[in-house]
Design a protein around this motif. Sequence first.
Motif, PDB file in Angstrom:
ATOM      1  N   ALA D  47       0.834  -1.199   0.000  1.00  0.00           N
ATOM      2  CA  ALA D  47       0.000   0.000   0.000  1.00  0.00           C
ATOM      3  C   ALA D  47       0.870   1.252   0.000  1.00  0.00           C
ATOM      4  O   ALA D  47       0.593   2.227  -0.719  1.00  0.00           O
ATOM      5  CB  ALA D  47      -0.934  -0.009   1.217  1.00  0.00           C
ATOM      6  N   ARG D  48       1.928   1.224   0.774  1.00  0.00           N
ATOM      7  CA  ARG D  48       2.795   2.413   0.841  1.00  0.00           C
ATOM      8  C   ARG D  48       3.555   2.619  -0.460  1.00  0.00           C
ATOM      9  O   ARG D  48       3.759   3.751  -0.902  1.00  0.00           O
ATOM     10  CB  ARG D  48       3.775   2.285   2.015  1.00  0.00           C
ATOM     11  N   LEU D  49       3.998   1.518  -1.048  1.00  0.00           N
ATOM     12  CA  LEU D  49       4.680   1.646  -2.339  1.00  0.00           C
ATOM     13  C   LEU D  49       3.738   2.245  -3.376  1.00  0.00           C
ATOM     14  O   LEU D  49       4.119   3.134  -4.139  1.00  0.00           O
ATOM     15  CB  LEU D  49       5.185   0.274  -2.814  1.00  0.00           C
ATOM     16  N   CYS D  50       2.526   1.729  -3.404  1.00  0.00           N
ATOM     17  CA  CYS D  50       1.550   2.258  -4.364  1.00  0.00           C
ATOM     18  C   CYS D  50       1.280   3.736  -4.110  1.00  0.00           C
ATOM     19  O   CYS D  50       1.215   4.550  -5.045  1.00  0.00           O
ATOM     20  CB  CYS D  50       0.246   1.465  -4.294  1.00  0.00           C
ATOM     21  N   SER D  57      -0.906  -1.239  -8.323  1.00  0.00           N
ATOM     22  CA  SER D  57      -0.554  -2.455  -7.590  1.00  0.00           C
ATOM     23  C   SER D  57       0.949  -2.618  -7.570  1.00  0.00           C
ATOM     24  O   SER D  57       1.665  -2.040  -8.387  1.00  0.00           O
ATOM     25  CB  SER D  57      -1.225  -3.689  -8.205  1.00  0.00           C
ATOM     26  N   ALA D  58       1.416  -3.385  -6.596  1.00  0.00           N
ATOM     27  CA  ALA D  58       2.854  -3.557  -6.385  1.00  0.00           C
ATOM     28  C   ALA D  58       3.136  -5.027  -6.114  1.00  0.00           C
ATOM     29  O   ALA D  58       2.364  -5.695  -5.418  1.00  0.00           O
ATOM     30  CB  ALA D  58       3.324  -2.711  -5.202  1.00  0.00           C
ATOM     31  N   PHE D 210      15.367  -6.832  -2.065  1.00  0.00           N
ATOM     32  CA  PHE D 210      13.997  -6.833  -2.588  1.00  0.00           C
ATOM     33  C   PHE D 210      13.906  -5.755  -3.655  1.00  0.00           C
ATOM     34  O   PHE D 210      14.638  -4.752  -3.627  1.00  0.00           O
ATOM     35  CB  PHE D 210      12.954  -6.576  -1.491  1.00  0.00           C
ATOM     36  N   GLU D 211      13.043  -5.958  -4.577  1.00  0.00           N
ATOM     37  CA  GLU D 211      12.664  -4.945  -5.550  1.00  0.00           C
ATOM     38  C   GLU D 211      11.144  -5.020  -5.661  1.00  0.00           C
ATOM     39  O   GLU D 211      10.534  -6.050  -5.350  1.00  0.00           O
ATOM     40  CB  GLU D 211      13.282  -5.203  -6.927  1.00  0.00           C
ATOM     41  N   ALA D 212      10.545  -3.962  -6.127  1.00  0.00           N
ATOM     42  CA  ALA D 212       9.090  -3.973  -6.313  1.00  0.00           C
ATOM     43  C   ALA D 212       8.760  -3.625  -7.751  1.00  0.00           C
ATOM     44  O   ALA D 212       9.388  -2.743  -8.350  1.00  0.00           O
ATOM     45  CB  ALA D 212       8.427  -2.974  -5.371  1.00  0.00           C
ATOM     46  N   VAL D 213       7.802  -4.345  -8.294  1.00  0.00           N
ATOM     47  CA  VAL D 213       7.256  -3.994  -9.605  1.00  0.00           C
ATOM     48  C   VAL D 213       5.990  -3.194  -9.366  1.00  0.00           C
ATOM     49  O   VAL D 213       5.058  -3.680  -8.707  1.00  0.00           O
ATOM     50  CB  VAL D 213       6.940  -5.251 -10.440  1.00  0.00           C
ATOM     51  N   LEU D 214       5.964  -1.968  -9.876  1.00  0.00           N
ATOM     52  CA  LEU D 214       4.822  -1.077  -9.668  1.00  0.00           C
ATOM     53  C   LEU D 214       4.063  -0.933 -10.984  1.00  0.00           C
ATOM     54  O   LEU D 214       4.653  -0.539 -11.997  1.00  0.00           O
ATOM     55  CB  LEU D 214       5.311   0.293  -9.189  1.00  0.00           C
TER      56      LEU D 214
END
Lengths: 349, 349, 349, 349
Positions: D47-50, D57-58, D210-214
Motif C-alpha cells: 500500500a505504501r509503495l503504491c 498495484s505492487a 527486494f525490488e518492487a514492480v509497480l
Amino acid sequence: MANKVGKSFGSDNHAGVHPAVLAALAAANDGDAVAYGDDEVTRIATARLCAAAGARSAYLVFNGTAANILGLSLMIRPYEAVICADTSHLNVDECGAAERVLGCKLLTVPTADGKLSPRLIAERLTGRGDEHRVQPRVIQIAQVTELGTCYSLRELRELREFGQQNGLLTYLDGARIANAAAYLGCSLADIAACADILSFGGTKNGALGFEAVLVMSEKLADGAQYHRKQQMQLASKMRFLAAQATALLADDLWLANARHANAMAARLADAIAGLPGVGLAYPVQSNGVFAEISRQQAFRLGQDWNFHVWSEGADDRCVVRLMTAFDTSAADVDGLAAAVKAAVVSRET
Amino acid sequence: MANKVGKSFGSDNHAGVHPAVLAALAAANDGDAVAYGDDEVTRIATARLCAAAGARSAYLVFNGTAANILGLSLMIRPYEAVICADTSHLNVDECGAAERVLGCKLLTVPTADGKLSPRLIAERLTGRGDEHRVQPRVIQIAQVTELGTCYSLRELRELREFGQQNGLLTYLDGARIANAAAYLGCSLADIAACADILSFGGTKNGALGFEAVLVMSEKLADGAQYHRKQQMQLASKMRFLAAQATALLADDLWLANARHANAMAARLADAIAGLPGVGLAYPVQSNGVFAEISRQQAFRLGQDWNFHVWSEGADDRCVVRLMTAFDTSAADVDGLAAAVKAAVVSRET
Amino acid sequence: MANKVGKSFGSDNHAGVHPAVLAALAAANDGDAVAYGDDEVTRIATARLCAAAGARSAYLVFNGTAANILGLSLMIRPYEAVICADTSHLNVDECGAAERVLGCKLLTVPTADGKLSPRLIAERLTGRGDEHRVQPRVIQIAQVTELGTCYSLRELRELREFGQQNGLLTYLDGARIANAAAYLGCSLADIAACADILSFGGTKNGALGFEAVLVMSEKLADGAQYHRKQQMQLASKMRFLAAQATALLADDLWLANARHANAMAARLADAIAGLPGVGLAYPVQSNGVFAEISRQQAFRLGQDWNFHVWSEGADDRCVVRLMTAFDTSAADVDGLAAAVKAAVVSRET
Amino acid sequence: MANKVGKSFGSDNHAGVHPAVLAALAAANDGDAVAYGDDEVTRIATARLCAAAGARSAYLVFNGTAANILGLSLMIRPYEAVICADTSHLNVDECGAAERVLGCKLLTVPTADGKLSPRLIAERLTGRGDEHRVQPRVIQIAQVTELGTCYSLRELRELREFGQQNGLLTYLDGARIANAAAYLGCSLADIAACADILSFGGTKNGALGFEAVLVMSEKLADGAQYHRKQQMQLASKMRFLAAQATALLADDLWLANARHANAMAARLADAIAGLPGVGLAYPVQSNGVFAEISRQQAFRLGQDWNFHVWSEGADDRCVVRLMTAFDTSAADVDGLAAAVKAAVVSRET
C-alpha cells in the motif's frame, strides 16, 4: 517400419496425394506470384475456408502440430493451461511442442473414448485464483479424436456452453474434421460454430501437406500472422499450400474423400467385428477401426499388412489401429478382412 | 504489394516450381509410403544430401527460418548466444523465432557488406566467464548473405579456424548456398566443410518448399529428430519434401539453376551499373543486385516492376533489391534494364 | 485467509525466522562484501553444504520452485521429460514454471502416497525412441513428499538403481529434506547419494528465505551459474543468503529444527488418531499430519485454527493438512489436539 | 575479485544492510504470518509503495533482473519487442533472461550516455506491420541509467508522449530510482507517472534484497501474480521482503540514503575531475562516477581499491566506475580521491 505389399492401413498419412490436388499444384505454377501469401491463390483459398467454416480469418500452416500450437498461442498466456484428453495428439504425439513453444501446461484428463465432457473438465478446474496453480483457459478437443470417435453436435454444443459459463475458450483439433463432418452429416460450419479456434486438416484428406487454422472471432486473430512466422510456419511459396486447399474445397472434394474413407472403415468393421476373438475397442465413427485381437494375431497380420499396434492390453490382447484413406478400395478392405479372418481361424486350429 | 505485369524481381521466392521438381512430386505419388520419413524416397534424398555436402545426417524441414532454428537448437543452450550480422535473416526477418524457440540472445554485429570477420566477431567476445552475460557459442553466417555477397572459401576457412580457436561453433545459413557454390565455382562440400551445421536451401532454387539441415558431425546430431518434431517441422508425407531434394540434386540441377540466376544478376548489373545516378550498394556475387538510385526513380520503376526498396539512404537516395531466379530470362533482364535506363533518363531531362 | 489466534498449522512457512538465523544476518552485515557470491560468507556456506551432502557444487537460490527449476535445467533438453508424481509440488504448485522456463513436459504418475516406484516409473517409459514423443530423462522425487511421506533409504536406492539402468537421472526436491533426515535418522549425504542433483531447503527449516541446489557430479554443474542468473536467482548481496545456510548448518541446527518439528507432528498424530471419526490419510513421517475428518469438523476447527483443507473426499469427508514447524510448542499441539477433540465430540452430541 | 582494505567503490551492492532494515526484519519476526504475502506487513508495504508512486498495484520480487522480467511480461507477447539502450542492464547484464523467459527480442540502440530519445527510438520502428519482423511494443528505459545518468522529467515526459503517440508502452527500470528522485529533487510519483510499469529498487538502497514492480494501471496488472509465481519470484515468507520496503519508506529513508550516496559521488567527482589526465566519461547525476584514466593508473589504483573497469578505450585509456552507497563516508571518498591523485602524480614523475 517398412513398406509392405498392398494398401497400408498404418495411417491416412501413408496415402499419397489426390490427383486433383496434384493438378492444382501444377495449375498454380503459372508464372510469378508474390510470396508469403500476398497472392490471388491464397486470397481465394482463405476466403473459401472462412466461408465454409463461418470463420473470420484463416492461416495456412505446414502440419497438424503447427496448427494446434498456432491456434492455442492465440488463446493462452504462459501461466494459463489447456485441458485436454490424456490420449490427445496434442499431449502424446507432438513431442512437447505445446510446452516448448507456448510454455504452458496441459492439464490432462483420462477418458473412456478420447472425448471430454463437462463433468471431466470440471474435475480440472480446481485451483482457480490460486497463484500457485496454472489457470485453466482452454478446452482442447479433437474432432475426430485420436481414438476415431466423434462428438455429436449436441455434445459439442454442451462443451461450448460449459466453456462459456466457466470462462474457457474452446480449441478444436480438426486434423480429421472432414471425417467428422462426413460421419455426422453436418457442415463444417456446424462444427466450427462450437469452437473459438479450430484447425482444418488437409494432409490426411488427400493433400500433399497443409492445415489451416480457422479463427472464429476477429479479436482472437490479433497478431496471428506474427505468431505464424515466429513459429516457423510461414510458407514463402504460399500459393502451393493454398492451391491444395482450393482443390479440396472445390465441389466438396474434402467431403467426398472423407465419406469414402469412412465408408471403407465401416466396411472393415462390419467384416471383422463378428469374428471370434475380435472386438472393437471404440465405436467406428470415422476412418479408423480400433480392433482388439490377440498379440499373436497382430504379429501374424503384421507380416503382410501395415498398421499400428495402438496399445497393449491385459493377458495376450492388444488393440490395433486400422486406418483407411481417400484412396482405400473395397478390395483393399476385403483383403485385410480376409487376412484378419485367417489370423483368427489359424488361432483356433 | 500486388502482382505486376512481367517477371518479378521482388524475390527468388516469387518464382514458381521448376518443372523437374513438379515431375518428381508426381512420380513420388506412387501408392502408399510410410509417413514421417521412414520411406525410400526420403532415404535416398537424405543420403544424397549428405554425400553432396560430406555431412553425417540431414533433416528436411519446411522453410528457411525453421532450418536456422533447428540447426542452432543442436548447438546452443539458452544462456549461450549466437553472434550474427545485424542484417542477417536470422536477426531481422524471422520475427524473433530464435528468441522464442531457442530462448537465446543474438549478439548482432554491424558489417559493411553482411559478412562477419574474425575481427568483428572478436568484438563480441567480451564477458566470457561472467555469469551476468550470455556466453557466445555460435558464429552464424549466411552464404550467400542477405546483401547478396559471398564469403570466399579462404574467408570461410579463416572464420572456421577462428571459431575453433575460440570455442565457437559455426552455423551457416545456406538458403542460397547454391548461388554461392555457383559463384565460387566450388562444391557444396567445400562450403560445408567450413561449418558445423548448415542449411541447404531448396525453395529459392526451384523447389516448391523444402530446406535441409545438414549436420557435419555425429555428436551434434544427437536428438535432432526430436527437436524437429517439437519445432513443428516433421512432415507426415515426407516423401514429397524428399522428392524435391532428389530432383534438385539430380544432374546437379541445383547448380544449373543457381548458375543461371547468378548469370542473370550479372547481366543486369552490367547493364545498369554504368548508368548516371545508378550505383551498386554491394558487389554482385550471387542472384541479387542491390542498386542505389533515387527515390523518384524507384517510385517510377515500381509502377511496372516488382522489387523491394531495401533501405532508405541520405538525401533522396535509396537501395532497391533486384532478385533473379532460376526462371528469369535474358529478355526479362533486358526489359528491366531498359526501364531503369528510362527512369534515369527521364530524371535528367 | 487471515491470521488466527495462536500458532498456525497452515504451513511451516507461516513460522518466522530462527533466532540463530537472524543473528547470523546481523553478523554478516559487517562492512562491505563483493556481490554475487564472491565473498567469504558464501564460500564457507557452499563448502559446508557440499561437505554435508557429499556434493561437488552448491548454488544458493531464493525459493523452492527456483531450486527445482535450476536443478532440472542442468539435466534436461526441451524434448526430454520429467517423470514425477501427479501430486508433486513441481506439477501442482509451481504455476507451470517447469513448462515455461524449461519448455519441457512433466509426465505425471498417480500414486497412493506421493511416492514413485520403479513400477510406476516404468509405466511412463513407453515411446522411447519415437520422435513424436517426449523422451523421459529425469525421475523427479521429493523427500519429504507433498503428502508428508518419506522414502526409506532402500527405496531411494532402488529408484536410483532403476534410473541408472534405464538412462534416467534423478532429481530430488529437498524442500523438507531436513525432516526426512530426521525421520530416517540418516545423514544428508545418505539421501544425497541417491540423487544426481537435489535441493536443500532452508526456508521451511527456520531460514528467512534460501534454498540450495546441490550437484553431485562435476559434469552436471556445467553452466549452472549462467542458468541461475538467467533464471533470475542470483542474489546481489549473496552473503545474506549464505549466512542463513551457515547458521542452519552450525551445530546441526537444521537437524534439531527438523527433529523438533517431526516430534510435534508425531505428538499431534498420537493425540488425534484415535478419536472417533478421525483418520490419518497418510503415515506421519515428517512434520505434517494429514487428517481425515468431516467437513463440518474442518469448518468448526477453522474458526480458530489456521490449516489447509488439502482435498475433498467422498460424502462429507475431507483431508486437512496440519503442519508443524521448528517453533511449534507442545502446548500448541495440545491446544490443537483439544480443539480437534472438541470438534469431534460436538459432532457426536 | 577479492575484498580490499577500506570501503568498496565496486558497487552499491557491496554495501551491507541499513540498520533500520535489519531492525525491521527482527520486528517482523513476531510469531506466525500467513505465507506468500497474505499478511499485514505485506499489505502495508505494498500500500505504501503504491501510494508513494501513484501505482495501482505492487509486486515484491527478489532482485532487479526479476523485476524487469516480471514487469515486461505484463506488457509483451513473444513476437513483440522491447526497445532499449544497448548498454542497458536488461540487455547486457541479465544473461539473456528476457530472451529465455519472455521469448522476445530486444531491439538495442547505441546511445551517447545510456539515454534513449524519441529520435533514437524512431530508428527502431521500421518494419511495423511486416509479419517477418518483431513488432516494437515497449520502450525500456532505466532511471538512473547504467552509465549513472538521469533523464530530466521533461525528457521522461517527452518519451512518454512519444510512446503514446506510437503505440508503445514504457517500462522504467528503477533499480536506482531513489538516486534519480534525489538528483532531480522530485517525488517517486513524478517519475512513475512517466511509465506504465516500473521497478523500485531496494537492494542498492540499503535493503538486504527486494525490488518492487509497480503497475500504474489496473489493466496491465492482469495476471501479474501468476507471472510472478511462474517466474519463481514468489517469496513464501513474504513479510521479510515487505518489512524491508516498509523500513525504507518510513521517514523517507530511501530518499535520505540516495541523497547521501549522490552527495558522496558528487564529492568524489569534484575532487578528481580537475586532476591532470582524469576525465569524466558521463555527467555525474547519481551515485556513480565514471572516470576516464589511463590503464596504468587504473591498475595502480586497483591494488588498494575495489572498483570496476567499465570499458577499455583507445590508446591506454579506460573508464573506471566508482560507485558510492548509503554508507560511504566523506572520509572514504577523500581516501579514494587522494589515491587517484597519487596515481596521477606518480604518472607524471
